[in-house]
Design a protein around this motif. Structure first.
Motif, mmCIF file in Angstrom:
data_model
loop_
_atom_site.group_PDB
_atom_site.id
_atom_site.type_symbol
_atom_site.label_atom_id
_atom_site.label_comp_id
_atom_site.label_asym_id
_atom_site.label_seq_id
_atom_site.Cartn_x
_atom_site.Cartn_y
_atom_site.Cartn_z
ATOM 1 N N MET A 186 52.343 43.116 110.301
ATOM 2 C CA MET A 186 51.437 44.266 110.322
ATOM 3 C C MET A 186 52.242 45.555 110.207
ATOM 4 N N THR A 187 51.632 46.549 109.619
ATOM 5 C CA THR A 187 52.249 47.867 109.547
ATOM 6 C C THR A 187 51.311 48.884 110.176
ATOM 7 N N ALA A 188 51.825 50.083 110.378
ATOM 8 C CA ALA A 188 50.999 51.125 110.978
ATOM 9 C C ALA A 188 49.734 51.376 110.166
ATOM 10 N N LEU A 189 49.802 51.191 108.856
ATOM 11 C CA LEU A 189 48.641 51.444 108.013
ATOM 12 C C LEU A 189 47.618 50.307 108.050
ATOM 13 N N THR A 190 48.070 49.093 108.298
ATOM 14 C CA THR A 190 47.146 47.962 108.270
ATOM 15 C C THR A 190 46.758 47.485 109.667
ATOM 16 N N ASP A 191 47.505 47.885 110.674
ATOM 17 C CA ASP A 191 47.177 47.506 112.045
ATOM 18 C C ASP A 191 45.954 48.296 112.508
ATOM 19 N N THR A 192 45.291 47.790 113.542
ATOM 20 C CA THR A 192 44.046 48.417 113.991
ATOM 21 C C THR A 192 44.009 48.568 115.506
ATOM 22 N N PHE A 193 43.206 49.511 115.959
ATOM 23 C CA PHE A 193 42.720 49.555 117.338
ATOM 24 C C PHE A 193 41.349 48.886 117.337
ATOM 25 N N THR A 194 40.919 48.407 118.505
ATOM 26 C CA THR A 194 39.580 47.857 118.651
ATOM 27 C C THR A 194 38.773 48.774 119.550
ATOM 28 N N LEU A 195 37.677 49.302 119.030
ATOM 29 C CA LEU A 195 36.816 50.161 119.830
ATOM 30 C C LEU A 195 36.068 49.322 120.868
ATOM 31 N N SER A 196 35.462 49.997 121.837
ATOM 32 C CA SER A 196 34.816 49.284 122.940
ATOM 33 C C SER A 196 33.652 48.419 122.479
ATOM 34 N N ASN A 197 33.106 48.687 121.294
ATOM 35 C CA ASN A 197 32.013 47.867 120.761
ATOM 36 C C ASN A 197 32.502 46.771 119.826
ATOM 37 N N PRO B 171 41.451 51.421 111.701
ATOM 38 C CA PRO B 171 42.871 51.511 111.334
ATOM 39 C C PRO B 171 43.619 52.509 112.207
ATOM 40 N N ARG B 172 44.863 52.167 112.559
ATOM 41 C CA ARG B 172 45.616 52.918 113.568
ATOM 42 C C ARG B 172 46.052 54.302 113.117
ATOM 43 N N ILE B 173 46.035 54.560 111.819
ATOM 44 C CA ILE B 173 46.334 55.902 111.304
ATOM 45 C C ILE B 173 45.181 56.335 110.406
ATOM 46 N N GLY B 174 44.760 57.581 110.567
ATOM 47 C CA GLY B 174 43.736 58.126 109.698
ATOM 48 C C GLY B 174 44.298 59.244 108.839
ATOM 49 N N PHE B 175 43.687 59.465 107.704
ATOM 50 C CA PHE B 175 44.063 60.588 106.851
ATOM 51 C C PHE B 175 43.072 61.716 107.091
ATOM 52 N N GLY B 176 43.572 62.836 107.612
ATOM 53 C CA GLY B 176 42.717 63.970 107.910
ATOM 54 C C GLY B 176 42.522 64.871 106.707
ATOM 55 N N THR B 177 41.351 65.500 106.617
ATOM 56 C CA THR B 177 41.048 66.358 105.465
ATOM 57 C C THR B 177 40.652 67.773 105.875
ATOM 58 N N TRP B 178 40.950 68.137 107.118
ATOM 59 C CA TRP B 178 40.668 69.502 107.582
ATOM 60 C C TRP B 178 41.414 70.509 106.708
ATOM 61 N N GLN B 179 40.737 71.581 106.336
ATOM 62 C CA GLN B 179 41.311 72.677 105.545
ATOM 63 C C GLN B 179 41.683 72.278 104.116
ATOM 64 N N ILE B 180 41.204 71.123 103.663
ATOM 65 C CA ILE B 180 41.415 70.749 102.263
ATOM 66 C C ILE B 180 40.131 71.069 101.505
#
Length: 273
Positions: free
Chosen positions: A1-12, A17-26
């Motif tokens: 697994m890599t940081a891009l393909t690994d995941t967190f599991t939400l409570s539900n 995916p463990r890293i997100g791409f942000g788009t603020w100010q784009i």
């Protein structure tokens, strides 16, 4: 697994995916379309936008044009912070769904507990009304998870005391020297995933001497150390860039920070100063 393909599991049980791409100010148009396209080509599978960013249409188009199966991309967007009314929240969500045009979203957030023009003001009743609208959206399967952004402990407590669904996520400003320990601890107790926006403190910490020293030790950039720092604390980082090389570099964080260096980073405060 890599940081891009690994995941967190939400409570539900939803995987994120463990890293997100942000788009603020784009900006909408080519900048947003091209940066999201580059991120997806680089392996990101988690894209974060918001109604307030004004770029949902281009973000959605980049996702649709990517050729990647929709189920393989985690899409987050947000309700404008100014909306504190149930029916207005539902109407805003419909507009967002139309602009994105990607089907159900994966995570829908209240962007802030107060309007940006009146930060810190009390809108607890409005947030409860809005959250009940979001619970309906969630129950209808139109967002696979729901959460909040910029909420502190008091904001979270007022919400959880009066509603049914505990937020799955709290997206807050979180970086080396600014880790919001009280809010983070509360979220851990309630199994609310913390997402960290501005993991590079909008660039303010890139010249910090201690960070520079640690980055050199690992033969990494300061940005990579900053992003890895969040992952070491089980906080989901949302780096953002419009520069293709940096978009790629920000996801190349498959290394571990040694305990002594983590302690050093944990001890830093006010890194924006």
């Amino acid at each position: 697994m890599t940081a891009l393909t690994d995941t967190f599991t939400l409570s539900n049980g939803v995987l994120i995916p463990r890293i997100g791409f942000g788009t603020w100010q784009i900006p909408d148009g080519a900048p947003a379309y091209d940066s999201v396209t580059t991120a997806l080509e680089a392996g990101y599978r988690h894209i974060d936008t918001a109604s307030a960013y004004g770029n949902e249409q281009s973000v959605g188009r980049a996702i649709r044009d990517s050729g990647i199966p929709r189920d393989d991309i985690f899409v987050t967007t947000k309700l404008p912070a100014e909306i504190k009314d149930h029916d207005q929240a539902k109407a805003s969500f419909e507009k967002t769904m139309s602009l994105l045009d990607v089907g159900p979203v994966d995570l829908y957030l209240i962007h802030a507990p107060w309007p940006w023009s009146d930060m810190g003001s009390d809108h607890r009743d409005g947030n409860i009304a809005v959250w009940k609208a979001m619970e309906e959206i969630y129950a209808d399967g139109r967002s696979r998870s729901i959460g909040v952004s910029n909420f502190d402990v008091a904001d979270l407590e007022s919400l959880t005391d009066a509603t049914e669904v505990v937020p799955h996520v709290n997206q807050i400003r979180w970086f080396v020297g600014n880790t919001q320990p009280d809010t983070t601890a509360y979220c851990t107790t309630w199994n609310i995933l913390v997402e960290g926006y501005s993991p590079l403190a909008t660039g303010a910490i890139l010249d910090h001497p201690e960070l520079t020293r640690i980055a050199a030790k690992y033969d990494r950039s300061v940005a990579q150390v900053c992003i890895r720092y969040l992952l070491e604390h089980d906080v989901l980082p949302l780096p953002k860039s419009t520069t293709p090389s940096r978009i790629v570099e920000n996801a190349d964080v498959d290394f571990e920070i040694e305990a002594q260096d983590l302690e050093t980073l944990d001890s830093l405060v006010d890194t924006e100063a």
